[in-house]
Scaffold this active site. Structure first.
Site, PDB file in Angstrom:
ATOM      1  N   ASP A 134       0.820  -1.214   0.000  1.00 27.40           N
ATOM      2  CA  ASP A 134       0.000   0.000   0.000  1.00 27.40           C
ATOM      3  C   ASP A 134       0.856   1.268   0.000  1.00 27.40           C
ATOM      4  OD1 ASP A 134       0.967  -0.395   2.578  1.00 27.40           O
ATOM      5  OD2 ASP A 134      -0.996  -0.686   3.489  1.00 27.40           O
ATOM      6  N   ASN A 163      -7.472  -2.551  14.389  1.00 31.59           N
ATOM      7  CA  ASN A 163      -8.839  -2.859  13.949  1.00 31.59           C
ATOM      8  C   ASN A 163      -8.875  -4.090  13.039  1.00 31.59           C
ATOM      9  OD1 ASN A 163      -7.760  -1.958  11.578  1.00 31.59           O
ATOM     10  ND2 ASN A 163      -9.055  -0.154  11.372  1.00 31.59           N
ATOM     11  N   HIS A 183      -7.067  -4.615  10.355  1.00 34.84           N
ATOM     12  CA  HIS A 183      -6.778  -4.425   8.922  1.00 34.84           C
ATOM     13  C   HIS A 183      -5.470  -5.088   8.525  1.00 34.84           C
ATOM     14  CE1 HIS A 183      -4.517  -0.270   9.361  1.00 34.84           C
ATOM     15  NE2 HIS A 183      -3.737  -1.278   9.623  1.00 34.84           N
ATOM     16  N   GLU A 206      -9.447  -1.694   5.470  1.00 35.49           N
ATOM     17  CA  GLU A 206     -10.117  -1.322   6.699  1.00 35.49           C
ATOM     18  C   GLU A 206     -11.373  -2.170   6.896  1.00 35.49           C
ATOM     19  OE1 GLU A 206      -8.270   0.204   8.445  1.00 35.49           O
ATOM     20  OE2 GLU A 206      -7.702   2.220   7.835  1.00 35.49           O
TER      21      GLU A 206
END
Ligand code: PGA
Length: 235
Positions: A67, A137, A139, A144
């Site tokens: 990313d 979280n 990810h 996400e």
């Protein structure tokens, strides 16, 4: 799914380096999927040490990073281009032409750009070994919560939690990008082997959900339960 429990971050990094180095030695033309963040730093340090000692050669290897922040040029100190150059590529012998990181400076035709990134992975023969960290979280990459489990490389808005976790890296909060280009969960699941590293209490809940919880788009890493060759190295 193999879960390897180590004493601490140093041990995680050494074990991960052992696996990655073994994979590179057995396939000099390996295609690696690489990650940024604080977690893989120790792994990169170990790989650099092996390379410096003459024990590891990346001269025929290829890499694809997961990313990049949208809006940051490679020269920005918080860009993942900068991170990879600084913490890894400048200290090993990866051919620059074999290194791929999504371009954070694109400003139009996003879908076509992302489709080309996918095509490039395919043309390289697919990712042999994908390194992952995990967000609080759940990810992986910047997938996400609520990312489709079949998602491919695309633009993704960052969650509030991710912005909170990373904004201290930016001098001014308004500088923190709100979007990123990320490989999708489907892209990650196509890798032949996956290695996820996680260290510390702050990641424990996400790791537990990823390994033991139901497969759900609210915890992207739980999709790894569907992968036939995934190793978690955790403390
Ligand atoms: P970290 O980030 O390694 O900096 O904790 C991991 C992630 O968000 O994927």
């Amino acid at each position: 799914m193999l879960v390897v429990i180590k004493k601490d971050y140093e041990e995680i990094s050494r074990e991960a380096a052992h696996i990655v180095a073994g994979a590179v030695r057995s396939n000099s033309k390996i295609v690696l999927g690489l990650a940024t963040g604080s977690t893989p730093l120790g792994l990169y340090r170990e790989l650099i040490a092996l390379h410096s000692a003459g024990d590891l050669d990346f001269s025929q290897a290829t890499s694809f990073n997961l990313d990049e922040y949208l809006g940051l040029p490679a020269s920005h100190p918080q860009s993942f281009h900068f991170f990879m150059q600084n913490n890894f590529f400048s200290q090993v012998n990866f051919p620059p032409g074999n290194v791929h990181i999504p371009d954070g400076t694109i400003s139009r035709d996003y879908d076509a750009y992302c489709a080309r990134y996918e095509q490039c992975i395919k043309a390289a023969g697919g990712i042999d070994l994908q390194i992952l960290g995990i967000g609080r979280n759940g990810h992986v990459g910047f997938n996400e919560p609520t990312s489709s489990l079949a998602s491919r490389t695309r633009l993704k808005a960052l969650s509030r939690e991710t912005v909170e976790d990373n904004r201290h890296f930016f001098a001014n909060e308004s500088e923190m990008p709100k979007c990123a280009i990320t490989m999708g969960i489907g892209t990650i699941l196509d890798s032949r082997r996956v290695l996820l590293l996680a260290s510390g209490r702050s990641k424990a809940a996400a790791v537990a959900k990823a390994i033991e919880g139901p497969i759900t788009s609210s915890v992207s890493a739980s999709a790894l339960q569907m992968h036939a060759d995934v190793t978690f190295i955790i403390d």
